[in-house]
Motif scaffolding. Structure first.
Motif, PDB file in Angstrom:
ATOM      1  N   UNK A  37       0.889  -1.162   0.000  1.00  0.00           N
ATOM      2  CA  UNK A  37       0.000   0.000   0.000  1.00  0.00           C
ATOM      3  C   UNK A  37       0.923   1.207   0.000  1.00  0.00           C
ATOM      4  N   UNK A  38       0.754   2.042  -0.982  1.00  0.00           N
ATOM      5  CA  UNK A  38       1.605   3.216  -1.101  1.00  0.00           C
ATOM      6  C   UNK A  38       0.949   4.377  -0.358  1.00  0.00           C
ATOM      7  N   UNK A  39       1.655   4.903   0.634  1.00  0.00           N
ATOM      8  CA  UNK A  39       1.149   6.013   1.426  1.00  0.00           C
ATOM      9  C   UNK A  39       1.581   7.320   0.783  1.00  0.00           C
ATOM     10  N   UNK A  40       0.605   8.133   0.399  1.00  0.00           N
ATOM     11  CA  UNK A  40       0.873   9.380  -0.297  1.00  0.00           C
ATOM     12  C   UNK A  40       0.546  10.557   0.613  1.00  0.00           C
ATOM     13  N   UNK A  49      -4.148  13.337 -10.071  1.00  0.00           N
ATOM     14  CA  UNK A  49      -3.386  13.212 -11.319  1.00  0.00           C
ATOM     15  C   UNK A  49      -2.737  11.834 -11.424  1.00  0.00           C
ATOM     16  N   UNK A  50      -2.192  11.345 -10.324  1.00  0.00           N
ATOM     17  CA  UNK A  50      -1.595  10.007 -10.304  1.00  0.00           C
ATOM     18  C   UNK A  50      -2.671   8.965 -10.601  1.00  0.00           C
ATOM     19  N   UNK A  51      -3.816   9.100  -9.939  1.00  0.00           N
ATOM     20  CA  UNK A  51      -4.930   8.176 -10.154  1.00  0.00           C
ATOM     21  C   UNK A  51      -5.366   8.194 -11.617  1.00  0.00           C
ATOM     22  N   UNK A  52      -5.528   9.377 -12.184  1.00  0.00           N
ATOM     23  CA  UNK A  52      -5.956   9.506 -13.578  1.00  0.00           C
ATOM     24  C   UNK A  52      -4.954   8.839 -14.518  1.00  0.00           C
ATOM     25  N   UNK A  53      -3.686   9.049 -14.295  1.00  0.00           N
ATOM     26  CA  UNK A  53      -2.651   8.453 -15.134  1.00  0.00           C
ATOM     27  C   UNK A  53      -2.727   6.925 -15.089  1.00  0.00           C
ATOM     28  N   UNK A  54      -2.871   6.362 -13.896  1.00  0.00           N
ATOM     29  CA  UNK A  54      -2.938   4.905 -13.756  1.00  0.00           C
ATOM     30  C   UNK A  54      -4.200   4.332 -14.385  1.00  0.00           C
ATOM     31  N   UNK A  55      -5.322   5.021 -14.235  1.00  0.00           N
ATOM     32  CA  UNK A  55      -6.572   4.568 -14.849  1.00  0.00           C
ATOM     33  C   UNK A  55      -6.451   4.616 -16.371  1.00  0.00           C
ATOM     34  N   UNK A  56      -5.861   5.688 -16.897  1.00  0.00           N
ATOM     35  CA  UNK A  56      -5.646   5.795 -18.339  1.00  0.00           C
ATOM     36  C   UNK A  56      -4.749   4.678 -18.867  1.00  0.00           C
ATOM     37  N   UNK A  57      -3.857   4.180 -18.009  1.00  0.00           N
ATOM     38  CA  UNK A  57      -2.966   3.089 -18.394  1.00  0.00           C
ATOM     39  C   UNK A  57      -3.638   1.722 -18.270  1.00  0.00           C
ATOM     40  N   UNK A  58      -4.897   1.688 -17.807  1.00  0.00           N
ATOM     41  CA  UNK A  58      -5.649   0.437 -17.752  1.00  0.00           C
ATOM     42  C   UNK A  58      -5.700  -0.230 -16.386  1.00  0.00           C
ATOM     43  N   UNK A  59      -5.252   0.448 -15.357  1.00  0.00           N
ATOM     44  CA  UNK A  59      -5.275  -0.128 -14.009  1.00  0.00           C
ATOM     45  C   UNK A  59      -6.528   0.304 -13.259  1.00  0.00           C
ATOM     46  N   UNK A  63      -8.203   4.093  -3.622  1.00  0.00           N
ATOM     47  CA  UNK A  63      -7.670   5.103  -2.720  1.00  0.00           C
ATOM     48  C   UNK A  63      -8.428   5.067  -1.401  1.00  0.00           C
ATOM     49  N   UNK A  64      -7.708   5.291  -0.326  1.00  0.00           N
ATOM     50  CA  UNK A  64      -8.332   5.377   0.989  1.00  0.00           C
ATOM     51  C   UNK A  64      -7.599   6.470   1.762  1.00  0.00           C
ATOM     52  N   UNK A  65      -8.355   7.378   2.365  1.00  0.00           N
ATOM     53  CA  UNK A  65      -7.749   8.465   3.106  1.00  0.00           C
ATOM     54  C   UNK A  65      -7.769   8.178   4.594  1.00  0.00           C
ATOM     55  N   UNK A  66      -6.779   8.726   5.271  1.00  0.00           N
ATOM     56  CA  UNK A  66      -6.698   8.562   6.714  1.00  0.00           C
ATOM     57  C   UNK A  66      -5.785   9.607   7.314  1.00  0.00           C
ATOM     58  N   UNK A  67      -5.583   9.493   8.616  1.00  0.00           N
ATOM     59  CA  UNK A  67      -4.702  10.397   9.341  1.00  0.00           C
ATOM     60  C   UNK A  67      -3.706   9.556  10.127  1.00  0.00           C
ATOM     61  N   UNK A  68      -2.428   9.972  10.087  1.00  0.00           N
ATOM     62  CA  UNK A  68      -1.427   9.234  10.849  1.00  0.00           C
ATOM     63  C   UNK A  68      -1.463   9.662  12.315  1.00  0.00           C
ATOM     64  N   UNK A  76      -3.815   6.190   0.973  1.00  0.00           N
ATOM     65  CA  UNK A  76      -3.174   4.950   0.546  1.00  0.00           C
ATOM     66  C   UNK A  76      -3.658   4.615  -0.861  1.00  0.00           C
ATOM     67  N   UNK A  77      -2.761   4.073  -1.634  1.00  0.00           N
ATOM     68  CA  UNK A  77      -3.058   3.749  -3.024  1.00  0.00           C
ATOM     69  C   UNK A  77      -2.715   2.290  -3.265  1.00  0.00           C
ATOM     70  N   UNK A  78      -3.669   1.552  -3.799  1.00  0.00           N
ATOM     71  CA  UNK A  78      -3.466   0.170  -4.207  1.00  0.00           C
ATOM     72  C   UNK A  78      -3.869   0.072  -5.676  1.00  0.00           C
TER      73      UNK A  78
END
Length: 83
Positions: A37-40, A49-59, A63-68, A76-78
């Motif tokens: 899980x990539x923590x951004x 923008x990252x999400x859009x790029x990955x979706x455009x690439x076929x993935x 995403x899940x938001x939280x607080x540390x 988090x991004x999976x």
């Protein structure tokens, strides 16, 4: 289109490289989703923008938001894909 600041561009580049390595390693082991899980800790515009790029690439992007423990907001991004 808005330009990404140079400092933020470096962060986005590092994140995309980490995701790409994770996708390649996961696929080599027969998985259909990233094993990490990539923590951004980025502005939501950059995460989108990252999400859009990955979706455009076929993935499929999850995403899940939280607080540390310090109260900082993160996302988090999976990434998933079909076999």
């Amino acid at each position: 289109m808005e330009f990404i600041k140079a400092q933020e561009l470096k962060k986005v580049s590092d994140i995309m490289n980490a995701i790409q390595k994770d996708v390649i390693n996961s696929a080599m082991f027969g998985c259909t989703e990233t094993q990490t899980k990539h923590y951004l800790y980025l502005d939501s515009k950059l995460v989108n923008e990252i999400e859009k790029y990955l979706i455009d690439a076929g993935y499929k992007v999850y995403l899940k938001q939280g607080f540390d423990s310090y109260g900082a907001k993160y996302t988090t991004l999976t990434v998933k894909w079909d076999e």
